[in-house]
Design an enzyme around this catalytic site. Structure first.
Site, PDB file in Angstrom:
ATOM      1  N   LYS A 102       0.825  -1.210   0.000  1.00  0.00           N
ATOM      2  CA  LYS A 102       0.000   0.000   0.000  1.00  0.00           C
ATOM      3  C   LYS A 102       0.859   1.261   0.000  1.00  0.00           C
ATOM      4  O   LYS A 102       0.611   2.185  -0.758  1.00  0.00           O
ATOM      5  CB  LYS A 102      -0.893   0.075   1.248  1.00  0.00           C
ATOM      6  N   ARG A 136      -9.559   0.668   8.903  1.00  0.00           N
ATOM      7  CA  ARG A 136      -9.059  -0.680   9.203  1.00  0.00           C
ATOM      8  C   ARG A 136     -10.078  -1.488   9.991  1.00  0.00           C
ATOM      9  O   ARG A 136      -9.786  -2.629  10.344  1.00  0.00           O
ATOM     10  CB  ARG A 136      -7.791  -0.561  10.050  1.00  0.00           C
ATOM     11  N   ARG A 177      11.866  -5.550   4.797  1.00  0.00           N
ATOM     12  CA  ARG A 177      11.570  -4.135   4.534  1.00  0.00           C
ATOM     13  C   ARG A 177      12.474  -3.241   5.380  1.00  0.00           C
ATOM     14  O   ARG A 177      12.725  -3.506   6.544  1.00  0.00           O
ATOM     15  CB  ARG A 177      10.110  -3.841   4.873  1.00  0.00           C
ATOM     16  N   ARG A 221      11.568  -0.962  10.834  1.00  0.00           N
ATOM     17  CA  ARG A 221      10.521  -0.516  11.745  1.00  0.00           C
ATOM     18  C   ARG A 221      10.417  -1.510  12.887  1.00  0.00           C
ATOM     19  O   ARG A 221      10.470  -2.712  12.688  1.00  0.00           O
ATOM     20  CB  ARG A 221       9.181  -0.482  11.009  1.00  0.00           C
ATOM     21  N   ARG A 250       0.302  -8.520  13.796  1.00  0.00           N
ATOM     22  CA  ARG A 250      -0.341  -7.562  12.883  1.00  0.00           C
ATOM     23  C   ARG A 250      -1.147  -8.297  11.814  1.00  0.00           C
ATOM     24  O   ARG A 250      -2.227  -7.853  11.426  1.00  0.00           O
ATOM     25  CB  ARG A 250       0.712  -6.659  12.236  1.00  0.00           C
TER      26      ARG A 250
END
Ligand code: AMP
Length: 216
Positions: A14, A89, A128, A161, A172
């Protein structure tokens, strides 16, 4: 550009797509995650409230997020449209958004659902890295920076992160399946959902082209 929302699990791409789309269509990007991270960095009361939820991979309570996003939308220049990334969400957030945008006569026109398998999500999130200054996103295998550990765009250092670490990622994804995935049906029923099958190995540019086709 219409008023659109990108829907998908953490790691579905996203953020990468949002960054490309806002440049192309010159619309504001409303990202609840980015706004929360800025609040965290600045140590605002909102940031302090959000911190423990974010670190645990849980959702920040609806009332807090809805007030935050209302404020972001109020302040944004939405004459060309807007791009929502990471919000809504939950069904309660989606209903609040309908009311907010409906009152302004600017309801959502398209929801683009990036459907990506769990294996791909896990692999993407663990590799990531993001720029600590400008937030640009990299992937150590498929989208590495030109110079290791350094952002191509602004030269600052890259970090992982905190919530991309393995234990939090599992949480998550579980939260996504339970609370966010029901939005697929919610928007399907409204007739505004378009799905993209984000198979592993598909480049961000290919996905961007598919999104453009949907938007045209
Ligand atoms: P993101 O960068 O969109 O993955 O968001 C990072 C974290 O911020 C999430 O794991 C949640 O803890 C929180 N967050 C972001 N957007 C929302 C939202 N719409 N509702 C609840 N929590 C959110």
């Amino acid at each position: 550009m219409p008023r659109i929302m990108l829907l998908g699990a953490p790691g579905s791409g996203k953020g990468t797509q949002a960054a490309m789309l806002v440049q192309r269509y010159e619309v504001p990007r409303i990202s609840s995650g980015d706004a929360l991270r800025s609040n965290l960095e600045e140590g605002t009361p909102l940031g302090l409230t959000a911190k423990r939820y974010m670190e645990a991979g849980e959702l920040v309570p609806d009332e807090v997020i809805i007030a935050l996003v209302e404020d972001l939308i109020e302040k944004a220049d939405t004459k060309n449209g807007l791009l929502l990334d990471g919000f809504p969400r939950t069904i309660a957030q989606a209903e609040a958004l309908d009311e907010l945008l409906g009152n302004k006569d600017m309801g959502l026109e398209k929801v683009v659902y990036l459907n990506v398998s769990k294996d791909t999500l896990l692999q993407r999130l663990s590799l990531r890295r993001i720029c600590k200054d400008c937030g640009a996103s990299y992937h150590l295998e498929s989208l590495p920076p030109k110079q290791e550990g350094i952002c191509d765009k602004c030269g600052a250092g890259l970090i992982q992160r905190e919530d991309d670490k393995r234990e939090t990622v599992e949480k998550r994804l579980e939260v996504y399946n339970e609370q966010t995935k029901p939005l697929v049906d919610y928007y399907k029923k409204k007739g505004i959902l378009s799905e993209i099958d984000g198979k592993s190995g598909m480049s961000p540019e290919t996905i961007e082209m598919q999104i453009e086709e949907i938007l045209e």
